[in-house]
Structures are given as structure tokens and as C-alpha cells.
Design a protein around this motif. Sequence first.
Motif, PDB file in Angstrom:
ATOM      1  N   UNK A  60      27.902  21.865  14.068  1.00  0.00           N
ATOM      2  CA  UNK A  60      27.993  22.932  13.071  1.00  0.00           C
ATOM      3  C   UNK A  60      26.697  23.726  12.981  1.00  0.00           C
ATOM      4  N   UNK A  61      26.818  24.961  12.542  1.00  0.00           N
ATOM      5  CA  UNK A  61      25.648  25.802  12.331  1.00  0.00           C
ATOM      6  C   UNK A  61      24.668  25.205  11.329  1.00  0.00           C
ATOM      7  N   UNK A  62      25.139  24.692  10.172  1.00  0.00           N
ATOM      8  CA  UNK A  62      24.199  24.067   9.231  1.00  0.00           C
ATOM      9  C   UNK A  62      23.442  22.886   9.831  1.00  0.00           C
ATOM     10  N   UNK A  63      24.098  22.097  10.685  1.00  0.00           N
ATOM     11  CA  UNK A  63      23.407  20.969  11.316  1.00  0.00           C
ATOM     12  C   UNK A  63      22.313  21.457  12.262  1.00  0.00           C
ATOM     13  N   UNK A  64      22.602  22.489  13.057  1.00  0.00           N
ATOM     14  CA  UNK A  64      21.601  23.041  13.962  1.00  0.00           C
ATOM     15  C   UNK A  64      20.423  23.626  13.190  1.00  0.00           C
ATOM     16  N   UNK A  82      15.285  23.243   2.625  1.00  0.00           N
ATOM     17  CA  UNK A  82      15.319  24.368   1.681  1.00  0.00           C
ATOM     18  C   UNK A  82      16.738  24.898   1.533  1.00  0.00           C
ATOM     19  N   UNK A  83      16.891  25.913   0.713  1.00  0.00           N
ATOM     20  CA  UNK A  83      18.199  26.556   0.576  1.00  0.00           C
ATOM     21  C   UNK A  83      18.616  27.158   1.912  1.00  0.00           C
ATOM     22  N   UNK A  84      19.855  26.965   2.260  1.00  0.00           N
ATOM     23  CA  UNK A  84      20.350  27.432   3.550  1.00  0.00           C
ATOM     24  C   UNK A  84      20.760  28.905   3.473  1.00  0.00           C
ATOM     25  N   UNK A  85      20.338  29.706   4.433  1.00  0.00           N
ATOM     26  CA  UNK A  85      20.791  31.108   4.456  1.00  0.00           C
ATOM     27  C   UNK A  85      22.318  31.175   4.575  1.00  0.00           C
ATOM     28  N   UNK A  86      22.905  32.107   3.886  1.00  0.00           N
ATOM     29  CA  UNK A  86      24.366  32.217   3.875  1.00  0.00           C
ATOM     30  C   UNK A  86      24.931  32.469   5.265  1.00  0.00           C
ATOM     31  N   UNK A  90      28.366  31.333   7.896  1.00  0.00           N
ATOM     32  CA  UNK A  90      29.330  32.393   8.168  1.00  0.00           C
ATOM     33  C   UNK A  90      29.635  32.537   9.654  1.00  0.00           C
ATOM     34  N   UNK A  91      28.632  32.317  10.488  1.00  0.00           N
ATOM     35  CA  UNK A  91      28.770  32.585  11.912  1.00  0.00           C
ATOM     36  C   UNK A  91      29.172  31.328  12.678  1.00  0.00           C
ATOM     37  N   UNK A  92      29.802  31.534  13.832  1.00  0.00           N
ATOM     38  CA  UNK A  92      30.006  30.415  14.735  1.00  0.00           C
ATOM     39  C   UNK A  92      28.648  29.877  15.178  1.00  0.00           C
ATOM     40  N   UNK A  93      28.542  28.577  15.409  1.00  0.00           N
ATOM     41  CA  UNK A  93      27.248  28.002  15.782  1.00  0.00           C
ATOM     42  C   UNK A  93      26.693  28.625  17.052  1.00  0.00           C
ATOM     43  N   UNK A  94      25.404  28.970  17.008  1.00  0.00           N
ATOM     44  CA  UNK A  94      24.701  29.511  18.162  1.00  0.00           C
ATOM     45  C   UNK A  94      23.398  28.746  18.331  1.00  0.00           C
ATOM     46  N   UNK A  95      23.085  28.385  19.574  1.00  0.00           N
ATOM     47  CA  UNK A  95      21.852  27.652  19.837  1.00  0.00           C
ATOM     48  C   UNK A  95      20.839  28.633  20.410  1.00  0.00           C
ATOM     49  N   UNK A  96      19.782  28.877  19.660  1.00  0.00           N
ATOM     50  CA  UNK A  96      18.804  29.897  20.019  1.00  0.00           C
ATOM     51  C   UNK A  96      17.747  29.342  20.963  1.00  0.00           C
ATOM     52  N   UNK A  97      16.997  30.267  21.568  1.00  0.00           N
ATOM     53  CA  UNK A  97      15.877  29.861  22.418  1.00  0.00           C
ATOM     54  C   UNK A  97      14.837  29.099  21.608  1.00  0.00           C
ATOM     55  N   UNK A  98      14.674  29.456  20.349  1.00  0.00           N
ATOM     56  CA  UNK A  98      13.724  28.758  19.483  1.00  0.00           C
ATOM     57  C   UNK A  98      14.156  27.308  19.259  1.00  0.00           C
ATOM     58  N   UNK A  99      15.449  27.098  19.108  1.00  0.00           N
ATOM     59  CA  UNK A  99      15.959  25.735  18.930  1.00  0.00           C
ATOM     60  C   UNK A  99      15.643  24.885  20.150  1.00  0.00           C
TER      61      UNK A  99
END
Length: 350
Positions: A239-243, A49-53, A57-66
Motif C-alpha cells: 500500500x501507499x501508506x506502508x511505502x 507524522x500526519x500522512x499526506x492525503x 488517494x493514488x495507486x502505490x508508486x515506488x520513487x527513486x528516493x524510496x
Amino acid sequence: MADFKQDRPCHAAPRHGGNLLAVQARFGGGDADWLDCSTGISPYSYPLPAMPESVAQRLPQISAEFWAVLKGYYGSAQCLPVAGSQAAIVALPQLRAPCRVGVLRLSYAEHAWRWQQAGHTVILLARNEIDAALDTLDVLILVNPNNPDGQRWTAQQLLAMHAKLAARGAWLIVDEAFIDVDAAESVCQAASQNNRSGLIVLRGIGKFFGLAGLRLGFVFADKKILAALAEYIGPWAVSGPALWAGQLALADEAWQQMQRSRLLQEAQSLKAHLIAQGLTPCGDHPLMQFCVVDQIDQWGYALAANGIYARVFNTQDVGVNALRFGALTLQQHAEFAQRLARAAAQVQST
């Protein structure tokens, strides 16, 4: 069995598929004139889908959900995300002092090339030479299923090899880039177990999910190896978009099942077209058909002359003359069959 040291390259810099611009520069035509089956990348990509902006914008962060999604898909979250498994292939040779590294002769050439470039002694092995060589190796690298011929090892075979290697502090690296269609023999989860030190498994979302351009992969291994690899690669490796995209794709079980079904079904159609022209695959996988041929140069030129971009293996280092055809969409199969028939007629007339 052949040994190659740094001053005796086992390969020139590897050639890869997917370089359509170079092929067009040599043979002419635009994108619409070519059927590109030169890679093992699925022609069907996960629909993002369309990627949130904010993702960019942010440095990549790996969340608990990921991490939870990773555990759900791979059976383990003890891994290091990397910019495609290629990043790990380049980095892993830097983590060991010069040593003896066994690689299958006919396999993904980057493995042998990168270890040789880092100063290690690379031993090219036939499949039937592996068992006898285990006691002489510090690292063994296998691609499962193998690229380019689709040959496989069972998890039991791989873990038995690892046990012999680990007893001497040696590594087994298993590149599972093509295993997602049927991951029953994956040793990905085993690599995270405390008693499997030195088992390193590479995974990625490029091939099965058709998202090679994102450059997202994962290294599964014991914590000591992962820590050393993370230190070498450095921060923000992915990258954030890849994650963001990877999390969506890995969580979507319904799409994954649909992808498996259509790739398996359409591979049979492609295989039938090849057999009809005398190109019987001697090793196959839903994302690649590997055909040994006698008239390799004639086939290579005939395919290109008819707008089919396939991988041609005709160098001494791989030890075989062969063509590898990657997957095409079902809509492309009829056109492929017509072009392949013309190419076969040209080969037969030479």
C-alpha cells in the motif's frame, strides 16, 4: 530428523501471538488488564507524522528516493517490496516444483506449514543435523536470529551453506525478521550479488520499528527469482501508506540508534525479572526471551491468571516446552515483575 509430506502435516495451522481478543474472551479482562508480551514486536513504534492525503488517494508508486533509502539502510536495493515478509513466505513455495525442504524444528512455524501445504516434503531438522542434510535438500530455510529462541548463525556459516546448496541449484532462504537490532551478520546484501544465485533474504519493518500493522517487507534475491515472485504476487502488492511510512522509518538513523540502545538496555531488565523467578532464558534477543520450563501447563495458566500474555510452546512438533516473552516498555517492567512473582508462587504451590 523427521520427514513430513502433504498427507502427514508437520504442523497444524500455526498459532501466533498478538491475538489478545481471543485471550480476553477466554480469560476475561480488557486491554488495560493485560501485559501483552506475546509477540516479538517492539513496544516502541516509529513515530509517524500526519500522512499526506495524496498518499492514500493514488495507486502505490515506488520513487527513486524510496529505492535510495532502501540501499542506504540495507546496502542493496535489488529487492521486491511485499506486504510483510509473510506474503513472501506464502508465495515462495509456489515457485518450485515439489521438492525437499529443510526447516529448523523449533522455528517460525509458518515456513514449514506453507511449504508443506504447497505439496513439498518438509524435513524438520535439529541445528546439529543441518550440515549432514545439505546434500539432500532442494531448499533450506533458516530464521536468523531464530524465532522463538534467538539462536544465531554467522554470515560466514550461512554463505558456506548457500555455496553447497547453490552448486546443485538449491535455495537458501534466510528470514532476517529479527536482525535489525544488530545486523552485522546479515546476508541481505550478499543476496543481491551475481554469484549468489538462490540466496533469498526476507526483511521487514514490523519487529524492530514496531510497525507490524503496516505490512511492509522486502525480498532480496537474484533478479530471476525476484521477477518470478513479482509475477506471482501481482501489481500494487504494497500500500501507499506502508511505502510512505517505511521510507521515513528507514531513513531516520538517529531514531534507529536510539531504538537499538533502549531495546538492548531494557532487555537486560526483563531478563533479570525472569531469572528472579527461576525462568532463566536459554536463548535471548532484545525482542524475545526464551525460557524452557518443566511445568508448562501450570505456567501457562498462572501467567494468564495474572494478566501476562506470553507465548506458550507445548506441542510435540516443536520438541520442547517453553515460554517466550516479548519486549515490554520500561514503564511496564515493575508491574510485570509483580505479576510474574504471583504467577511463580501459584506454579510452586501446585
